[in-house]
Design a protein around this motif. Structure first.
Motif, mmCIF file in Angstrom:
data_model
loop_
_atom_site.group_PDB
_atom_site.id
_atom_site.type_symbol
_atom_site.label_atom_id
_atom_site.label_comp_id
_atom_site.label_asym_id
_atom_site.label_seq_id
_atom_site.Cartn_x
_atom_site.Cartn_y
_atom_site.Cartn_z
ATOM 1 N N THR A 60 -27.587 68.094 85.705
ATOM 2 C CA THR A 60 -27.421 67.331 87.144
ATOM 3 C C THR A 60 -28.404 66.762 87.630
ATOM 4 O OG1 THR A 60 -26.921 69.988 88.351
ATOM 5 C CG2 THR A 60 -26.853 67.683 89.932
ATOM 6 N N LEU A 61 -29.323 66.877 87.931
ATOM 7 C CA LEU A 61 -30.875 65.767 88.067
ATOM 8 C C LEU A 61 -31.238 64.630 87.222
ATOM 9 C CD1 LEU A 61 -33.525 67.496 90.231
ATOM 10 C CD2 LEU A 61 -31.189 66.169 90.543
ATOM 11 N N PRO A 62 -31.093 64.473 85.850
ATOM 12 C CA PRO A 62 -31.470 64.277 84.422
ATOM 13 C C PRO A 62 -29.904 62.799 84.433
ATOM 14 C CG PRO A 62 -31.726 66.241 83.723
ATOM 15 C CD PRO A 62 -31.150 66.360 85.159
ATOM 16 N N LEU A 63 -28.759 63.562 84.610
ATOM 17 C CA LEU A 63 -27.516 62.675 84.655
ATOM 18 C C LEU A 63 -27.350 61.652 85.685
ATOM 19 C CD1 LEU A 63 -25.243 62.799 82.831
ATOM 20 C CD2 LEU A 63 -23.688 64.219 84.053
ATOM 21 N N VAL A 64 -27.901 61.978 86.839
ATOM 22 C CA VAL A 64 -27.800 61.207 88.314
ATOM 23 C C VAL A 64 -28.681 59.884 87.906
ATOM 24 C CG1 VAL A 64 -28.345 60.806 90.344
ATOM 25 C CG2 VAL A 64 -26.838 62.741 90.234
ATOM 26 N N PHE A 65 -29.558 60.136 86.844
ATOM 27 C CA PHE A 65 -30.399 58.764 86.655
ATOM 28 C C PHE A 65 -29.603 58.491 85.848
ATOM 29 C CE2 PHE A 65 -33.653 61.848 89.193
ATOM 30 C CZ PHE A 65 -33.702 60.614 90.103
ATOM 31 N N GLU A 66 -29.761 59.173 84.329
ATOM 32 C CA GLU A 66 -28.820 58.518 83.617
ATOM 33 C C GLU A 66 -27.534 58.003 83.858
ATOM 34 O OE1 GLU A 66 -28.300 61.389 79.860
ATOM 35 O OE2 GLU A 66 -29.992 62.037 80.074
ATOM 36 N N LEU A 67 -27.214 57.465 84.872
ATOM 37 C CA LEU A 67 -26.143 57.283 85.053
ATOM 38 C C LEU A 67 -26.497 55.783 85.301
ATOM 39 C CD1 LEU A 67 -23.176 60.006 85.172
ATOM 40 C CD2 LEU A 67 -23.276 58.188 83.410
ATOM 41 N N MET A 122 -20.637 72.670 86.441
ATOM 42 C CA MET A 122 -20.782 72.285 87.650
ATOM 43 C C MET A 122 -21.501 71.429 87.833
ATOM 44 S SD MET A 122 -20.954 76.126 89.610
ATOM 45 C CE MET A 122 -21.441 75.592 91.247
ATOM 46 N N GLY A 123 -22.557 71.546 87.106
ATOM 47 C CA GLY A 123 -24.219 70.069 86.634
ATOM 48 C C GLY A 123 -23.124 68.858 86.661
ATOM 49 N N LEU A 124 -22.478 69.476 84.736
ATOM 50 C CA LEU A 124 -22.344 68.553 85.394
ATOM 51 C C LEU A 124 -21.445 67.643 85.850
ATOM 52 C CD1 LEU A 124 -21.297 66.213 82.219
ATOM 53 C CD2 LEU A 124 -19.350 67.684 81.962
ATOM 54 N N THR A 125 -20.031 68.209 86.963
ATOM 55 C CA THR A 125 -19.430 67.277 87.706
ATOM 56 C C THR A 125 -20.191 67.100 89.136
ATOM 57 O OG1 THR A 125 -17.810 70.042 87.471
ATOM 58 C CG2 THR A 125 -17.750 67.905 89.494
ATOM 59 N N ILE A 126 -21.272 67.930 89.776
ATOM 60 C CA ILE A 126 -22.135 66.854 90.095
ATOM 61 C C ILE A 126 -22.963 65.743 90.274
ATOM 62 C CG2 ILE A 126 -24.059 67.444 91.845
ATOM 63 C CD1 ILE A 126 -23.386 70.898 91.475
ATOM 64 N N THR A 186 -21.997 63.545 88.222
ATOM 65 C CA THR A 186 -20.794 62.754 87.726
ATOM 66 C C THR A 186 -20.483 61.914 89.001
ATOM 67 O OG1 THR A 186 -19.437 64.082 87.015
ATOM 68 C CG2 THR A 186 -20.681 62.869 85.384
ATOM 69 N N ALA A 187 -20.494 63.492 90.048
ATOM 70 C CA ALA A 187 -19.917 62.698 91.403
ATOM 71 C C ALA A 187 -20.797 62.284 92.487
ATOM 72 C CB ALA A 187 -19.297 63.775 91.668
ATOM 73 N N VAL A 188 -22.545 62.922 92.276
ATOM 74 C CA VAL A 188 -23.376 62.460 93.231
ATOM 75 C C VAL A 188 -23.746 60.998 93.137
ATOM 76 C CG1 VAL A 188 -25.200 62.348 94.883
ATOM 77 C CG2 VAL A 188 -23.224 64.886 94.214
ATOM 78 N N PRO A 189 -24.055 59.586 93.925
ATOM 79 C CA PRO A 189 -24.619 58.096 93.904
ATOM 80 C C PRO A 189 -25.885 59.115 93.610
ATOM 81 C CG PRO A 189 -23.079 58.376 95.951
ATOM 82 C CD PRO A 189 -23.143 59.769 95.126
ATOM 83 N N PRO A 190 -26.342 58.098 93.122
ATOM 84 C CA PRO A 190 -28.412 57.920 93.291
ATOM 85 C C PRO A 190 -28.407 58.157 95.197
ATOM 86 C CG PRO A 190 -27.709 56.028 91.505
ATOM 87 C CD PRO A 190 -25.981 56.799 92.022
#
Length: 254
Positions: A75-82, A154-158, A160-164
């Motif tokens: 979740t957290l790494p993906l939020v920053f990567e995107l 769930m982490g992948l979904t969250i 990609t759904a939560v903006p930084p």
């Protein structure tokens, strides 16, 4: 080519985890350790919880580590990567479909969740006096695998759904309710006199992983039927994987 690229990216992520092993161990073990220490050892010796409560809580903590260990890994790494860093662009250059990049994140996070839950077992056995039936161990491993994949999806979904700019709500609005409504600290069936909270807990997929582990490791404790504890996580994994891949494709190609 795609298969080799997939495995190469997965090996790279595993290698990086090995280099960051101390921080990984701290991330997945500190919280459940203190849960056991306070709820079982400290409160138990003070007579504030019933004798044998550790047997009830330990399966829930193993389920918690499986799901949260995987969920936090993506979740957290993906939020920053995107977002600002756009580190995801490096992965998108790999010779494999974009959806496969998302699947690799689920597989990798699932592996981390599996390791996190297995590491919790010896710590729990040192702190809690339990006797698990050998016949229940294979099903317990299945529940741990399902919990890890569920957390990853769930982490992948969250992620990609939560903006930084809304990352702070992850803990307040998502992580904390998941933690305390997942039947980690209590058997679900004991909530019959608190119906509204029982219904709320039933909406949390973690409940079925906790109850499934409790059913096979401590079968004398009232629990949800095992087949339901397997079916619900499987359906949730499929649902969150599809939602997560859809969100990943939208964000990664934006």
């Amino acid at each position: 080519m795609s298969r080799r690229a997939f495995l190469a990216v997965l090996r790279r992520d595993i290698f990086v985890t090995g280099k960051e092993l101390p921080s990984f161990l701290a991330q997945v073990l500190v919280q459940p350790f203190f849960f056991l220490l306070v709820f079982v050892v400290v409160l138990g010796r003070g007579g504030f919880v019933a004798e044998g409560y550790g047997e009830i809580m330990l399966p829930g903590l193993i389920a918690l580590n499986a799901l949260f260990g995987a969920l936090q890994s993506v979740t957290l790494p993906l939020v920053f990567e995107l977002s600002w860093t756009r580190e995801i662009d490096d992965r998108l250059l790999a010779p494999m479909p974009v959806w496969a990049v998302a699947v690799e994140k689920i597989v990798f996070a699932g592996l981390r969740g599996l390791v996190a839950s297995l590491l919790m077992v010896p710590i729990g056995l040192l702190m809690v006096d339990v006797s698990w039936p050998a016949a229940g161990l294979p099903m317990a491993l299945l529940m741990v695998v399902l919990g890890s994949l569920l957390g990853a999806a769930m982490g992948l979904t969250i992620g990609t759904a939560v903006p930084p700019r809304r990352i702070n709500i992850l803990f307040a609005v998502i992580f904390t309710p998941l933690l305390f409504t997942g039947s980690v600290q209590y058997p679900w069936l004991t909530l019959a006199d608190l119906r509204w909270f029982q219904v709320l807990s039933a909406l949390n997929p973690l409940t079925y992983v906790s109850e499934g582990l409790r059913a096979v490791l401590v079968p004398d404790v009232p629990h949800i039927p095992v087949w339901i504890c397997v079916l619900v996580p499987v359906l949730a994994i499929v649902l969150f994987t599809l939602l997560g891949i859809r969100g990943f494709l939208r964000r990664a190609l934006d």
